[in-house]
Motif scaffolding. Structure first.
Motif, PDB file in Angstrom:
ATOM      1  N   PHE A 205      -6.508  -6.049   1.130  1.00 34.87           N
ATOM      2  CA  PHE A 205      -5.132  -5.633   1.420  1.00 34.87           C
ATOM      3  C   PHE A 205      -4.724  -4.470   0.518  1.00 34.87           C
ATOM      4  CE2 PHE A 205      -4.125 -10.295   2.722  1.00 34.87           C
ATOM      5  CZ  PHE A 205      -4.809 -10.104   3.918  1.00 34.87           C
ATOM      6  N   LYS A 206      -5.057  -4.587  -0.761  1.00 34.85           N
ATOM      7  CA  LYS A 206      -4.699  -3.533  -1.710  1.00 34.85           C
ATOM      8  C   LYS A 206      -5.370  -2.213  -1.333  1.00 34.85           C
ATOM      9  CE  LYS A 206      -5.074  -2.162  -6.557  1.00 34.85           C
ATOM     10  NZ  LYS A 206      -5.536  -2.523  -7.915  1.00 34.85           N
ATOM     11  N   ASP A 207      -6.680  -2.250  -1.081  1.00 30.41           N
ATOM     12  CA  ASP A 207      -7.418  -1.031  -0.737  1.00 30.41           C
ATOM     13  C   ASP A 207      -6.850  -0.387   0.525  1.00 30.41           C
ATOM     14  OD1 ASP A 207      -9.023  -1.487  -2.917  1.00 30.41           O
ATOM     15  OD2 ASP A 207     -10.678  -2.373  -1.747  1.00 30.41           O
ATOM     16  N   TYR A 208      -6.529  -1.206   1.501  1.00 29.64           N
ATOM     17  CA  TYR A 208      -6.015  -0.702   2.778  1.00 29.64           C
ATOM     18  C   TYR A 208      -4.657  -0.027   2.586  1.00 29.64           C
ATOM     19  CZ  TYR A 208      -5.001  -0.692   7.817  1.00 29.64           C
ATOM     20  OH  TYR A 208      -4.717  -0.309   9.113  1.00 29.64           O
ATOM     21  N   ILE A 209      -3.765  -0.672   1.857  1.00 22.42           N
ATOM     22  CA  ILE A 209      -2.413  -0.139   1.653  1.00 22.42           C
ATOM     23  C   ILE A 209      -2.457   1.164   0.869  1.00 22.42           C
ATOM     24  CG2 ILE A 209      -0.167  -0.577   0.571  1.00 22.42           C
ATOM     25  CD1 ILE A 209      -0.729  -3.600   1.107  1.00 22.42           C
ATOM     26  N   VAL A 210      -3.234   1.188  -0.201  1.00 15.46           N
ATOM     27  CA  VAL A 210      -3.320   2.396  -1.027  1.00 15.46           C
ATOM     28  C   VAL A 210      -3.967   3.544  -0.250  1.00 15.46           C
ATOM     29  CG1 VAL A 210      -4.368   3.401  -3.090  1.00 15.46           C
ATOM     30  CG2 VAL A 210      -3.333   1.130  -3.208  1.00 15.46           C
ATOM     31  N   GLU A 211      -4.968   3.228   0.567  1.00 13.23           N
ATOM     32  CA  GLU A 211      -5.682   4.266   1.319  1.00 13.23           C
ATOM     33  C   GLU A 211      -4.841   4.846   2.447  1.00 13.23           C
ATOM     34  OE1 GLU A 211      -8.694   6.832   2.549  1.00 13.23           O
ATOM     35  OE2 GLU A 211      -8.596   5.606   0.722  1.00 13.23           O
TER      36      GLU A 211
END
Length: 259
Positions: A205-211
């Motif tokens: 979730f973190k990687d997706y949101i930041v990307e």
């Protein structure tokens, strides 16, 4: 006795002559008018100050009402959005049936694989949901279910990003979005279908949101999660673990105020 009478007589005559002098009487009248003028002016200033304070209070009350109405409408729009509602259900329930948004049902109707028994209801599979939220799309991302999860998650995050814009432009306190904090908490501290902490999902979730969105959006979700943690009791995730996750991420994520 006669001396006292004489002194009184002299004093009386002096006072009488003084009041008979036009310049003295004018001075007294001028002084009286000046005192009255100061009193009146002071009273007017006090009344004007009170009116300004009352107007400021009314303005603040109106602005507070406008902000609360704005927030209420946005939260209502989110609750009534079929895609966001699906994500609410997935993050909260993690399994069980969920309604497929109407504009995505056609993908299920047109699917010829025979893997889907309904074009209106899907059975939530947590592992499939987590896998669909990957920065790099996997080979099966066009399958109706992964595509639905990914599309709905984007709708959810778009609303979240809008709240960040509201906070910055309209000076809206993030606490006013308290109803949203539970789902933000589920982004930071997701649970799998066995009601166990899912660290893999949290990282995805973190990687997706930041990307695909930005650090500011993720940082806002962190803040909402921290607010939920501090105000509400979440029996599904230990408070110590939630604190550790938030503390670690807050060190790497830029502060909201810096944006």
């Amino acid at each position: 006795m006669e001396l006292g009478v004489s002194i009184a007589t002299v004093a009386y005559r002096w006072m009488a002559s003084l009041f008979a002098t036009p310049s003295f009487v004018g001075s007294l009248l001028t002084a009286g008018v000046t005192v009255a003028g100061f009193y009146y002016a002071n009273r007017q200033i006090r009344n004007a100050s009170l009116q300004i304070e009352q107007a400021a209070e009314r303005h603040n009350e109106e602005m507070t009402w406008r902000r609360s109405e704005f927030v209420r409408k946005l939260l209502s729009d989110m609750a009534n959005d079929e895609k966001v509602s699906l994500i609410y259900r997935v993050l909260d329930w993690r399994d069980g049936p969920a309604l497929i948004p109407k504009d995505l049902q056609i993908f299920f109707e047109e699917d010829k694989s025979g893997n889907h028994h309904s074009s209106k209801i899907l059975n939530i599979e947590w592992s499939v949901f987590v896998e669909s939220i990957s920065v790099i799309k996997n080979d099966g991302w066009t399958d109706p279910i992964p595509y639905t999860y990914r599309t709905c998650f984007d709708s959810f995050l778009s609303f979240i990003q809008q709240t960040v814009t509201d906070l910055r432009s309209a000076k809206i306190d993030e606490i006013m979005y308290a109803d949203l904090t539970f789902y933000c908490h589920r982004i930071i501290n997701p649970l799998n279908n066995l009601r166990k902490p899912d660290e893999i999902a949290s990282e995805k979730f973190k990687d997706y949101i930041v990307e695909y969105y930005n650090d500011e959006t993720y940082n806002y979700i962190l803040r909402c999660s921290k607010y939920y943690q501090g105000v509400f009791i979440d029996n599904d995730v230990s408070l110590d673990r939630a604190s550790a996750v938030i503390s670690d991420d807050m060190e790497s994520a830029p502060s909201f105020e810096s944006k």
